[in-house]
Design a protein around this motif. Structure first.
Motif, mmCIF file in Angstrom:
data_model
loop_
_atom_site.group_PDB
_atom_site.id
_atom_site.type_symbol
_atom_site.label_atom_id
_atom_site.label_comp_id
_atom_site.label_asym_id
_atom_site.label_seq_id
_atom_site.Cartn_x
_atom_site.Cartn_y
_atom_site.Cartn_z
ATOM 1 N N VAL A 3 44.813 24.745 45.440
ATOM 2 C CA VAL A 3 44.215 23.694 46.617
ATOM 3 C C VAL A 3 45.129 22.782 46.693
ATOM 4 O O VAL A 3 45.434 22.210 48.086
ATOM 5 N N ASN A 4 45.673 22.094 45.555
ATOM 6 C CA ASN A 4 46.479 21.120 45.923
ATOM 7 C C ASN A 4 47.913 21.509 46.481
ATOM 8 O O ASN A 4 48.570 20.551 47.338
ATOM 9 N N ASP A 5 48.316 22.719 45.997
ATOM 10 C CA ASP A 5 49.712 23.149 46.647
ATOM 11 C C ASP A 5 49.604 23.198 48.093
ATOM 12 O O ASP A 5 50.646 23.080 48.644
ATOM 13 N N ILE A 6 48.303 23.728 48.584
ATOM 14 C CA ILE A 6 48.154 24.031 49.986
ATOM 15 C C ILE A 6 48.063 23.293 50.778
ATOM 16 O O ILE A 6 48.342 22.777 51.918
ATOM 17 N N TYR A 7 47.102 22.305 50.458
ATOM 18 C CA TYR A 7 46.360 21.129 51.469
ATOM 19 C C TYR A 7 46.851 19.841 50.868
ATOM 20 O O TYR A 7 46.567 18.820 51.568
ATOM 21 N N GLY A 8 47.400 19.535 49.707
ATOM 22 C CA GLY A 8 47.770 18.335 49.072
ATOM 23 C C GLY A 8 47.046 17.627 48.319
ATOM 24 O O GLY A 8 45.779 17.956 48.273
ATOM 25 N N HIS A 9 47.437 16.613 47.615
ATOM 26 C CA HIS A 9 46.567 15.793 46.491
ATOM 27 C C HIS A 9 45.691 15.116 47.114
ATOM 28 O O HIS A 9 44.400 14.963 46.379
ATOM 29 N N GLN A 10 45.766 14.632 48.265
ATOM 30 C CA GLN A 10 44.509 13.861 48.812
ATOM 31 C C GLN A 10 43.457 14.677 49.118
ATOM 32 O O GLN A 10 42.326 14.374 48.966
ATOM 33 N N ILE A 11 43.521 15.744 49.687
ATOM 34 C CA ILE A 11 42.294 16.776 49.871
ATOM 35 C C ILE A 11 41.949 17.326 48.769
ATOM 36 O O ILE A 11 40.791 17.300 48.460
ATOM 37 N N GLY A 12 42.733 17.634 47.416
ATOM 38 C CA GLY A 12 42.355 17.899 46.253
ATOM 39 C C GLY A 12 41.641 16.878 45.621
ATOM 40 O O GLY A 12 40.580 17.357 45.034
ATOM 41 N N ASP A 13 41.823 15.599 45.925
ATOM 42 C CA ASP A 13 40.821 14.497 45.327
ATOM 43 C C ASP A 13 39.438 14.582 46.010
ATOM 44 O O ASP A 13 38.496 14.368 45.387
ATOM 45 N N GLN A 14 39.475 14.903 47.389
ATOM 46 C CA GLN A 14 38.295 15.223 48.057
ATOM 47 C C GLN A 14 37.213 16.347 47.414
ATOM 48 O O GLN A 14 36.241 16.219 47.403
ATOM 49 N N VAL A 15 37.908 17.200 47.130
ATOM 50 C CA VAL A 15 37.354 18.392 46.379
ATOM 51 C C VAL A 15 36.751 17.919 45.054
ATOM 52 O O VAL A 15 35.767 18.268 44.953
ATOM 53 N N ILE A 16 37.625 17.413 44.295
ATOM 54 C CA ILE A 16 37.190 16.863 42.930
ATOM 55 C C ILE A 16 36.107 15.892 43.353
ATOM 56 O O ILE A 16 34.937 15.996 42.324
ATOM 57 N N LEU A 17 35.908 15.197 44.056
ATOM 58 C CA LEU A 17 34.901 14.337 44.235
ATOM 59 C C LEU A 17 33.603 14.892 44.931
ATOM 60 O O LEU A 17 32.639 14.624 44.290
ATOM 61 N N SER A 18 33.694 15.894 45.483
ATOM 62 C CA SER A 18 32.519 16.595 46.041
ATOM 63 C C SER A 18 32.152 17.503 44.634
ATOM 64 O O SER A 18 30.631 17.380 44.691
ATOM 65 N N ILE A 19 32.714 18.048 43.859
ATOM 66 C CA ILE A 19 32.128 18.840 42.740
ATOM 67 C C ILE A 19 31.635 17.973 41.851
ATOM 68 O O ILE A 19 30.470 18.114 41.426
ATOM 69 N N ALA A 20 32.134 16.741 41.865
ATOM 70 C CA ALA A 20 31.453 15.779 40.783
ATOM 71 C C ALA A 20 30.388 15.259 41.453
ATOM 72 O O ALA A 20 29.050 15.289 40.518
ATOM 73 N N GLN A 21 29.945 15.102 42.819
ATOM 74 C CA GLN A 21 28.680 14.877 43.297
ATOM 75 C C GLN A 21 27.653 15.813 42.872
ATOM 76 O O GLN A 21 26.338 15.706 42.643
#
Length: 541
Positions: A208-226
């Motif tokens: 995910v980080n490699d394809i979309y970048g770390h900023q998008i990766g952070d959004q994914v982490i935040l969504s999973i955390a929620q």
């Protein structure tokens, strides 16, 4: 979760908003021509009035404080009080002026200005002037200091919150989670409850980080955390373990209930579409569960077993929940019967091949670095002895043995010019050398069967005080196998010749170990380590 902000904002720290000004401003009506008799009547009529402002027209020229026995500008005039002379007589005798502050003054500045006054005025009341005409308040130094202390106390509380909260997700960070988990485990032991620990990891998150970048990766982490926060019970605790890993602890829960919670979470995330500005992203998670009675396992054992179950879930194909069992490596078949025919080799054959692979890699490392030949075997033997002294089971000791043999596997990616340099590394070279635990992780992580030995290669340069690398873990955040190995590795390195320095004496090395207990090393493990050295003759020159 709401964003966390520090208490004591710009508005809250001003005199007009501070708790010391909860009483209303009073409008002054005492003129300079008034007599002490007039003031005595005023104080008797208004028993809650702390004092009065002395005016000359619209200017503040003095004050009369009830608490200071009717002093003007901090100077007693008790004799004249009975003479009932006009206040002007006493005002003219004083060549200093009271401290006058506007109500929008910050508390910090008010205290600083009050402390900077000359000694005769240091503890005199302060006049606070409202934006409205002829509205004043008397504030003493003690009240100012108390207001400042209140603000600082709020700041301390907020800083403490920030130290245990993950800033991205708002969940507890590893430190905060372990602190709370330890308390919950004690409560569970008292009540004889069953407990469960769940460790979950976003599958293939590096992609995910490699394809979309770390900023998008952070959004994914935040969504999973929620989602993680929504799916657990109010009595449960959740946290971000680090990176893309999450952790939860359930008390007073059966194994079936714990599995149901984790499985609902897995299914919900599997069907979740994470919408970003340009992409719709789907991810899955793998989860491991350790369930037992609260009195049968310590906090570290619970998390270690849940972590092993997580690796089993990864090895079984990801996107699944696995419950830890003593029957590994077959435990995940219990949850996934369809894998029974083709997933796992015969256990004895599997373990034998596993050990042969680890031993071969260890020999390859020694062949590259002749100077440290024998180092891996020495540190492995001593690490296992400590693990057995701590009561770790056979499987845990075996994983420590394998991890110790491969502790420097990441150095295969370090250039020879740096690895074998005679003398001290420069800053740039040192930064490259510090990457070898990350290289170890990247080398081991794609091979599921090696996951159980990851702690030592990845974490053996972390320090008890958080000053280590690569992740700056501290105290109980550092896995127990890595804390054991760090002591052993440093001891062996200090007492062995290296290309950049001769070996230390045993006495020098022991003194260093003592000095660094609670700094680099676990202070509870250090005396056990030194005792084992003594018992096994390692301290003899």
């Amino acid at each position: 979760m709401d964003n966390i902000t520090l208490a004591g904002t710009e508005e809250e720290t001003r005199l007009s908003h501070a708790t010391l000004l909860e009483l209303p401003f009073f409008e002054c009506s005492i003129q300079i021509s008034a007599t002490m008799q007039d003031l005595t009547v005023l104080f008797k009529q208004t028993p809650n009035l702390p004092g009065a402002i002395v005016l000359d027209g619209r200017d503040c020229v003095g004050m009369i404080s009830r608490d200071q026995c009717f002093e003007t500008l901090g100077r007693p005039f008790g004799v004249e009080l009975y003479l009932k002379k006009p206040l002007s007589v006493f005002i003219k005798r004083n060549d200093s002026s009271p401290l006058i502050l506007k109500e929008n003054t910050r508390i910090y500045d008010a205290v600083n200005n009050a402390l900077m006054r000359n000694s005769t005025q240091l503890y005199d009341p302060v006049i606070v002037v409202s934006e409205r005409k002829r509205h004043y308040r008397l504030v003493d130094m003690r009240t100012l200091l108390k207001a400042q202390n209140d603000i600082l106390s709020k700041l301390v509380i907020e800083v403490e919150k920030l130290s245990v909260i993950d800033p991205l997700t708002g969940l507890l960070n590893r430190r905060g989670f372990f602190n709370k988990a330890q308390k919950n485990l004690e409560i569970a032991r008292i009540n004889n409850w069953e407990v469960a620990v769940v460790m979950a990891d976003i599958d293939l998150f590096k992609t995910v980080n490699d394809i979309y970048g770390h900023q998008i990766g952070d959004q994914v982490i935040l969504s999973i955390a929620q989602e993680f926060g929504l799916m657990v019970r109010e009595t449960d605790i959740t946290g971000r373990y680090g990176g893309e890993e999450f952790i939860g602890m359930f008390t007073d829960v059966s194994e079936a209930e714990a599995f149901a919670i984790a499985e609902r979470l897995r299914q919900r995330i599997e069907g979740l579409v994470i919408q970003t500005e340009f992409y719709n992203i789907n991810v899955t998670i793998s989860a491991g569960i350790c369930h037992c009675s609260a009195g049968s396992a310590g906090i570290e054992s619970l998390f270690s077993r849940a972590d092993k179950a997580l690796y089993e879930a990864k090895a079984a194909g990801r996107n699944r929940v696995v419950i830890w069992k003593n029957t590994y490596p077959h435990s995940h078949l219990e949850c996934n019967p369809k894998l029974m025919n083709n997933t796992i080799l015969d256990s004895n054959q599997d373990i034998r091949l596993y050990d042969e692979m680890v031993a071969s890699w260890a020999r390859a490392l020694e062949m590259r670095d002749k100077e440290t030949e024998g180092h891996a075997r020495r540190v492995t033997t001593l690490s296992v002895r400590i693990a057995r002294r701590l009561g770790m089971d056979n499987e845990e000791c075996e994983n420590i043995r394998r991890g110790a043999l491969l502790h420097d596997i990441g150095k295969i990616a370090i250039p020879d010019s740096i690895l074998f340099k005679m003398g001290k590394l420069d800053d740039e070279e040192w930064e490259i050398m510090k990457r070898h635990p990350i290289y170890a992780y990247n080398f081991i992580e794609p091979i599921p069967i090696l996951g159980k030995l990851m702690d030592i290669p990845y974490c053996h340069h972390e320090h008890w005080n958080g000053s280590g690398y690569p992740r700056g873990l501290r105290e109980m955040e550092i896995p127990l196998p890595a804390r054991i190995f760090t002591l052993v590795d440093v001891w062996d390195a200090l007492t062995s010749d290296r290309c950049y320095r001769p070996a230390w004496s045993k006495e020098e090395a022991i003194q260093y170990i003592h000095e660094q207990s609670g700094v680099l090393f676990d202070p509870e493990l250090t005396p056990i380590f030194l005792e084992i050295l003594q018992q096994n003759g390692f301290m003899a020159e």
